[in-house]
Structures are given as C-alpha cells and as structure tokens.
Design a protein around this motif. Structure first.
Motif, PDB file in Angstrom:
ATOM      1  N   ARG A  17       2.289  -2.846  -4.872  1.00  0.00           N
ATOM      2  CA  ARG A  17       2.728  -3.927  -5.558  1.00  0.00           C
ATOM      3  C   ARG A  17       2.437  -5.378  -4.649  1.00  0.00           C
ATOM      4  O   ARG A  17       1.805  -6.368  -5.128  1.00  0.00           O
ATOM      5  CB  ARG A  17       4.242  -3.934  -6.052  1.00  0.00           C
ATOM      6  CG  ARG A  17       4.542  -3.153  -7.140  1.00  0.00           C
ATOM      7  CD  ARG A  17       5.948  -3.299  -7.794  1.00  0.00           C
ATOM      8  NE  ARG A  17       6.160  -2.545  -8.790  1.00  0.00           N
ATOM      9  CZ  ARG A  17       6.555  -1.510  -8.693  1.00  0.00           C
ATOM     10  NH1 ARG A  17       7.239  -0.824  -7.205  1.00  0.00           N
ATOM     11  NH2 ARG A  17       7.094  -0.445  -9.273  1.00  0.00           N
ATOM     12  N   GLU A  18       2.822  -5.220  -3.565  1.00  0.00           N
ATOM     13  CA  GLU A  18       2.441  -6.364  -2.482  1.00  0.00           C
ATOM     14  C   GLU A  18       1.037  -6.489  -2.268  1.00  0.00           C
ATOM     15  O   GLU A  18       0.650  -7.745  -2.452  1.00  0.00           O
ATOM     16  CB  GLU A  18       2.969  -5.738  -1.199  1.00  0.00           C
ATOM     17  CG  GLU A  18       4.701  -5.796  -1.197  1.00  0.00           C
ATOM     18  CD  GLU A  18       5.430  -5.473   0.102  1.00  0.00           C
ATOM     19  OE1 GLU A  18       4.383  -5.557   1.220  1.00  0.00           O
ATOM     20  OE2 GLU A  18       6.445  -5.180   0.305  1.00  0.00           O
ATOM     21  N   ILE A  19       0.293  -5.606  -2.199  1.00  0.00           N
ATOM     22  CA  ILE A  19      -1.003  -5.531  -2.035  1.00  0.00           C
ATOM     23  C   ILE A  19      -1.814  -6.165  -3.224  1.00  0.00           C
ATOM     24  O   ILE A  19      -2.727  -7.222  -3.004  1.00  0.00           O
ATOM     25  CB  ILE A  19      -1.767  -4.356  -1.615  1.00  0.00           C
ATOM     26  CG1 ILE A  19      -1.327  -4.049  -0.240  1.00  0.00           C
ATOM     27  CG2 ILE A  19      -3.203  -4.422  -1.460  1.00  0.00           C
ATOM     28  CD1 ILE A  19      -1.579  -2.578   0.373  1.00  0.00           C
ATOM     29  N   ALA A  20      -1.574  -5.723  -4.336  1.00  0.00           N
ATOM     30  CA  ALA A  20      -1.850  -6.187  -5.627  1.00  0.00           C
ATOM     31  C   ALA A  20      -1.638  -7.376  -6.027  1.00  0.00           C
ATOM     32  O   ALA A  20      -2.245  -8.311  -6.684  1.00  0.00           O
ATOM     33  CB  ALA A  20      -1.444  -4.975  -6.752  1.00  0.00           C
ATOM     34  N   ALA A  21      -0.488  -8.077  -5.341  1.00  0.00           N
ATOM     35  CA  ALA A  21      -0.006  -9.196  -5.871  1.00  0.00           C
ATOM     36  C   ALA A  21      -0.768 -10.253  -5.117  1.00  0.00           C
ATOM     37  O   ALA A  21      -1.246 -11.406  -5.319  1.00  0.00           O
ATOM     38  CB  ALA A  21       1.581  -9.406  -5.455  1.00  0.00           C
ATOM     39  N   CYS A  80       1.308   9.675   3.602  1.00  0.00           N
ATOM     40  CA  CYS A  80       1.572   8.469   2.625  1.00  0.00           C
ATOM     41  C   CYS A  80       0.153   8.371   1.526  1.00  0.00           C
ATOM     42  O   CYS A  80      -0.923   8.524   1.957  1.00  0.00           O
ATOM     43  CB  CYS A  80       1.726   7.513   3.119  1.00  0.00           C
ATOM     44  SG  CYS A  80       3.260   7.579   4.089  1.00  0.00           S
ATOM     45  N   ALA A  81       0.522   7.616   0.404  1.00  0.00           N
ATOM     46  CA  ALA A  81      -0.702   7.143  -0.433  1.00  0.00           C
ATOM     47  C   ALA A  81       0.275   5.952  -1.157  1.00  0.00           C
ATOM     48  O   ALA A  81       1.321   6.020  -1.568  1.00  0.00           O
ATOM     49  CB  ALA A  81      -1.103   8.259  -1.450  1.00  0.00           C
ATOM     50  N   ALA A  82      -0.592   4.720  -1.333  1.00  0.00           N
ATOM     51  CA  ALA A  82      -0.034   3.857  -2.062  1.00  0.00           C
ATOM     52  C   ALA A  82      -1.080   3.486  -3.245  1.00  0.00           C
ATOM     53  O   ALA A  82      -0.607   2.593  -4.037  1.00  0.00           O
ATOM     54  CB  ALA A  82      -0.338   2.347  -1.090  1.00  0.00           C
ATOM     55  N   VAL A 126      -6.889  -0.832   1.294  1.00  0.00           N
ATOM     56  CA  VAL A 126      -6.446  -0.654  -0.298  1.00  0.00           C
ATOM     57  C   VAL A 126      -7.281  -1.815  -1.149  1.00  0.00           C
ATOM     58  O   VAL A 126      -7.583  -1.528  -2.199  1.00  0.00           O
ATOM     59  CB  VAL A 126      -4.954  -0.950  -0.233  1.00  0.00           C
ATOM     60  CG1 VAL A 126      -4.571  -0.858  -1.581  1.00  0.00           C
ATOM     61  CG2 VAL A 126      -4.382   0.226   0.370  1.00  0.00           C
ATOM     62  N   LYS A 127      -7.460  -3.012  -0.594  1.00  0.00           N
ATOM     63  CA  LYS A 127      -7.965  -4.215  -1.416  1.00  0.00           C
ATOM     64  C   LYS A 127      -9.563  -3.562  -1.764  1.00  0.00           C
ATOM     65  O   LYS A 127     -10.058  -3.494  -2.764  1.00  0.00           O
ATOM     66  CB  LYS A 127      -7.976  -5.155  -0.577  1.00  0.00           C
ATOM     67  CG  LYS A 127      -6.557  -5.886  -0.638  1.00  0.00           C
ATOM     68  CD  LYS A 127      -6.200  -7.417   0.083  1.00  0.00           C
ATOM     69  CE  LYS A 127      -4.996  -7.930   0.244  1.00  0.00           C
ATOM     70  NZ  LYS A 127      -5.024  -9.209   0.808  1.00  0.00           N
TER      71      LYS A 127
END
Length: 543
Positions: A439-443, A138-140, A296-297
């Motif tokens: 999207r969840e992490i960026a939000a 996977c990759a986000a 990711v952050k």
C-alpha cells in the motif's frame, strides 16, 4: 482398490534417492543452459528509457533476479526489455532458473536478490511446512493470478475423461470417470506431477482428487518435475497428469505434441487465486528499503503493461524468445534473439505456444477432432481484474490478500505438511505477505488499494462450489480461557470461510464427501486431518 497405501513420508524414504539423483542431473544440465540463455544486453527501447531514480540513492542498485521459463516470466521480460528496471535506477542481471525449487532456494540462500515463487512457497517457508524450507521469506506483491492448468494424458481421454467445462459442473459424473480410471491402474503408475512440493499446484491436485472421491494421500503420489520437462516426462509415461504454468499445457495438446489434453485451468479450481509472488528475504527489505521500493514499482509497471489488451500479442512474442520460455514451434522461422526491436519481422506462428495463455484464445485440445478453443481473456491476470471477478474496491491483481495466505496454511494442514495450523497464523501471515508495504509503495505511484487485508472467497469461486456456512466467533467458542489465544476472531472467521469449499464437506481421510450436519461449522480436528486442530490443548471445539 487393493494395494498398500503410500504416505508422504514413506514415499520420500523409498524414492528419495532416485529423485535426488534425477534432480541433481537435471540441475547440472540446466545450470549451463541458465548462464547462456538469460538475456545479456538491453534492447534499444530499454536503453532509451530515462531513469527517474538516481542509482546512487539506492542501497543496492545492482540486483540479480531470477525467473523460470514459463509464461509468467512475462513481467520480468517486459521490465527488462522495456526499461522499467532502468527507469527506477536498477541495474538488473536476470537469471534463468532451472526449476521453481532453484528459484525459491536462490532467494533463501542469497544467490538471488529476488525471484518469483509458486504461491504457497512464502507462506510455507514461514510455517516450516514439510517439503518447504523454513526461512523468513516475504512478498509484497503478486506477479499474476491464474495462468496455469492441469494436463491429462491420452489414456485418461480414452478412458472417458473430458475437460472440466464439458461436465457442466457435474462433480459426481467427473468423480465416477476419475475413479474408474485410477482403479484400473497399478499402484506404481498412479502419479501426478507438479512443479514444487507444498505449494498451490499440489494443493489443487489433491483438492480436485478429494472432490472426485479419490483419497489423494493413499491412492496416488505426487512427484516434482521442472516445467520444461513436463511434456517429455508425460510422453515417456512417467505420469498420468501434471499441473504447470503455460505454455507447457498448450504444448501437450493435439496439433502440438499430441500427448494430452487440458482438463482444467487453475482458475476453474479456484477463480481469482494467486499464482506467483515476488519473493525476497525479510533482511533484504530491512537492509535495502529504497531498493525494494524501486523493484516493486518497476514490477508493478511491468504487470500493468502486460495487462493491457493492446500489448498482449507483443508480450507473447517477447517471451517466446530463447532467453525466456524458448517455447516456439521447431518449424517456425524465428530469430534466436527476440527483442522489441525485431518484433515486426516475427511470423504469426511464433506465438503458437505462448499466445493462448497470454492473448486468450485458449485451446483445451482433445482427440476427437473437435475445436475446443475458447476466447478467454482472463487466462492470465497481470493487473486489471475482469469485471465478473467480485473484489473489494480498488482491488487489482498485484495486491496481496492475507486471507489467501491463510487458505494456503489450511491446505498444508489438511495434507499433513504441518501438524496444526499455527496459533500465531495471523502474525506469520502479516510478516510473510506484506500488503501493508505494498500500500505504501502503491500510494507513491498514486495507485489506490483496498483498505482491508482479508476477504471472503465466494463458494462459487471453487470447483466444488460448497456453500460457506455461518460461523460463530472462534475465540469465544473454541477456547475462551486459553492464555495463548488463537488469531483474532475476524481472521479465524475469514480463515474458516475461505476454506469451507474445501474443508466443510471433505477430509483428506474421507474420499466420499460428507456434508456438514448443520449450518454452523467450525474449523476443528473433526474436519482437518488428524492431528491438525485449532482448539487449545486437546480440546475440540463444538459447533
């Protein structure tokens, strides 16, 4: 050209043993280097970073993360040196990987928790493409876009080939020069090198060759060479050309190693393409959701830092260090270890190799004494997009477009690495490219994102600039009665549109481009290499 065509499988059978021996020797030689050269201690800047996440709240705060010694290790270097890993509660050990294959396989076999991979590796792991390992990868997020180039040797220059921008878009003239050169070579010398099989660099080489009228399935072969060994292998005549990330293109040009010139940056083949993704296994996300969000952050912040113009020189300086690319002129007096703490003392020559791909003064080289340096601020895109790159609202470089994963699937089909584009292509893409999770992490970081997962790539983004024809809804026209329907009409339409620059005018079996007969065109077995098809059973779609 009169010689026996060598297909992919025949090549693997014939040359597999020698490649295995070479690869094994390379890997063994590089393993020792890896252990000694990866960064060991945090800089003062990193230790002063105040954590905002308590490591005890994470499922797995101690991570081993890979990187490869090319310019796109920059976000990993910055996350390490500037303390972004520490900020998000992560205790990271960086592992300097010998090649892109070990970077990918380290994730698949559990030696690495996460690592960058070449675009195409995640998609092809899901579909089990030939040359890729079948695994739930996977990759986000994207690590960066662009940042790579094709280097041709001096003989190709002397045969009349020049950097692509000097052809002013004249594909016919380039094709004539390209074919003339390859027609004069013995079959065993028709070799291009890339860093990983079944990934975007291989697709770019085949794409350009087909556009030039050279059948890349029979007229030459593609070999795999780790990035730091490209220059040496070209010097000894092991290949005519290669595609790799910087700084290994810049090192080849006149004034540096003097063995080749840059034919084209990857962005001239497909402008806006994703180059590296941050890969993990699906199980890692499921078992460590908080840790993955923290990772990711940290990487988003590192990419944002690399993107800022005022930071670019510093970034180029840091990755020059022996722990990262180790790419610095032998005559340049630089310290063995380069950290944010000793950057002010570095001489200007330190970034001679890493600077062009990061800072943007990009020199294509050549052997006629002409200066081909171009001010090119989007040579590598880490986060902020250039204004002339048309993207939907709130787009930024680290956001993944699932439509681009579908484009990669079509290339795997076109070049015979899968028998057909999977009927569940949309489902596989959804599992592999986790834009929903991004999207969840960026939000949580107050970063707005595009609301869609798919977008159309304009014809002008591709080197051959083929117009995107009008498409009918494929579910209705391909197989309305099929019980196992193909992906949704929206995705099929996007799939076809994103590949029209590639698939509507050329096939892998037809070196000479043939334009479609009408403006309505479908992705069928008629324009993909046999036996690839999107129709149900053996029925062909009609346009």
């Amino acid at each position: 050209m009169k010689h026996t065509p060598l297909n992919r499988r025949d090549f693997l059978k014939t040359f597999g043993a020698s490649i295995a021996v070479t690869t094994a020797a390379t890997t063994l030689a590089s393993c020792t280097v890896n252990a000694n050269r990866a960064p060991q201690g945090l800089s003062q800047t990193a230790t002063e970073m105040e954590p905002i996440v308590d490591p005890q709240t994470l499922e797995k705060p101690n991570l081993t993360i890979g990187y490869v010694p090319v310019n796109d290790c920059a976000p990993f270097a910055i996350a390490w040196e500037k303390g972004f890993f520490r900020k998000y509660g992560l205790n990271v050990t960086l592992s300097r990987e010998a090649s892109w294959a070990t970077s990918r396989d380290g994730v698949i076999f559990g030696r690495l928790d996460a690592s960058p991979v070449v675009s195409g590796a995640v998609t092809n792991a899901r579909i089990g493409a030939e040359g890729a390992r079948h695994a739930p990868m996977c990759a986000a997020m994207t690590i960066h876009r662009h940042g790579n180039a094709m280097t041709m040797n001096r003989a190709m220059w002397e045969a009349g080939l020049r950097p692509w921008h000097e052809y002013n878009g004249d594909l016919e003239t380039f094709g004539r020069d390209f074919r003339r050169y390859f027609e004069g070579l013995p079959a065993d010398q028709r070799i291009w090198a890339v860093v990983l099989s079944s990934a975007i660099y291989e697709y770019f080489i085949r794409y350009v060759s087909a556009a030039a009228g050279v059948d890349p399935l029979s007229e030459f072969r593609v070999t795999i060479v780790p990035p730091p060994q490209m220059v040496t292998n070209m010097r000894i005549g092991a290949m005519q050309a290669y595609m790799v990330a910087e700084p290994w293109n810049t090192r080849a040009i006149q004034g540096n190693e003097g063995i080749g010139f840059t034919f084209a940056q990857g962005k001239e083949i497909w402008r806006g393409h994703p180059d590296r993704l941050l890969a993990v296994m699906e199980s890692f996300i499921d078992e460590n959701p908080k840790t993955y969000r923290a990772l990711v952050k940290a990487m988003i912040e590192a990419c944002q830092y690399c993107s800022k113009p005022e930071n670019r020189e510093e970034v180029a300086q840091i990755i020059t260090g022996r722990s990262f690319t180790g790419a610095r002129p032998k005559t340049c007096p630089t310290p063995t270890t380069i950290t944010p703490d000793n950057l002010p003392s570095l001489p200007e020559c330190a970034t001679k190799f890493t600077g062009p791909g990061i800072i943007g003064e990009y020199n294509y080289g050549g052997f006629d004494g002409k200066d081909r340096t171009i001010a090119d601020t989007d040579t590598t895109i880490f986060y902020d997009l250039p204004p002339d790159l048309s993207e939907p609202a709130h787009a930024h470089s680290t956001f993944l477009w699932r439509s681009q994963s579908l484009w990669l699937m079509t290339q795997a089909a076109r070049w015979g690495q899968i028998r057909e584009i999977p009927a569940n292509a949309e489902e596989l893409t959804k599992k592999a490219w986790r834009s929903d999770l991004y999207r969840e992490i960026a939000a949580e970081m107050s970063i707005p994102c595009p609301t869609e997962d798919y977008k159309l790539e304009p014809a002008t983004a591709f080197i051959d600039q083929k117009p995107a024809p009008r498409l009918r809804r494929l579910r209705r026209t391909i197989c309305p009665p099929c019980p196992n329907a193909p992906p949704s009409s929206q995705v099929q339409e996007l799939l076809a549109n994103t590949t029209t620059a590639d698939l509507t005018a050329k096939t892998a079996r037809s070196p000479t481009p043939t334009p479609p007969s009408s403006t309505t065109f479908l992705l069928t077995s008629q324009n993909l290499p046999t036996p690839t098809r999107l129709s149900c059973g053996d029925r062909k779609a009609s346009g």
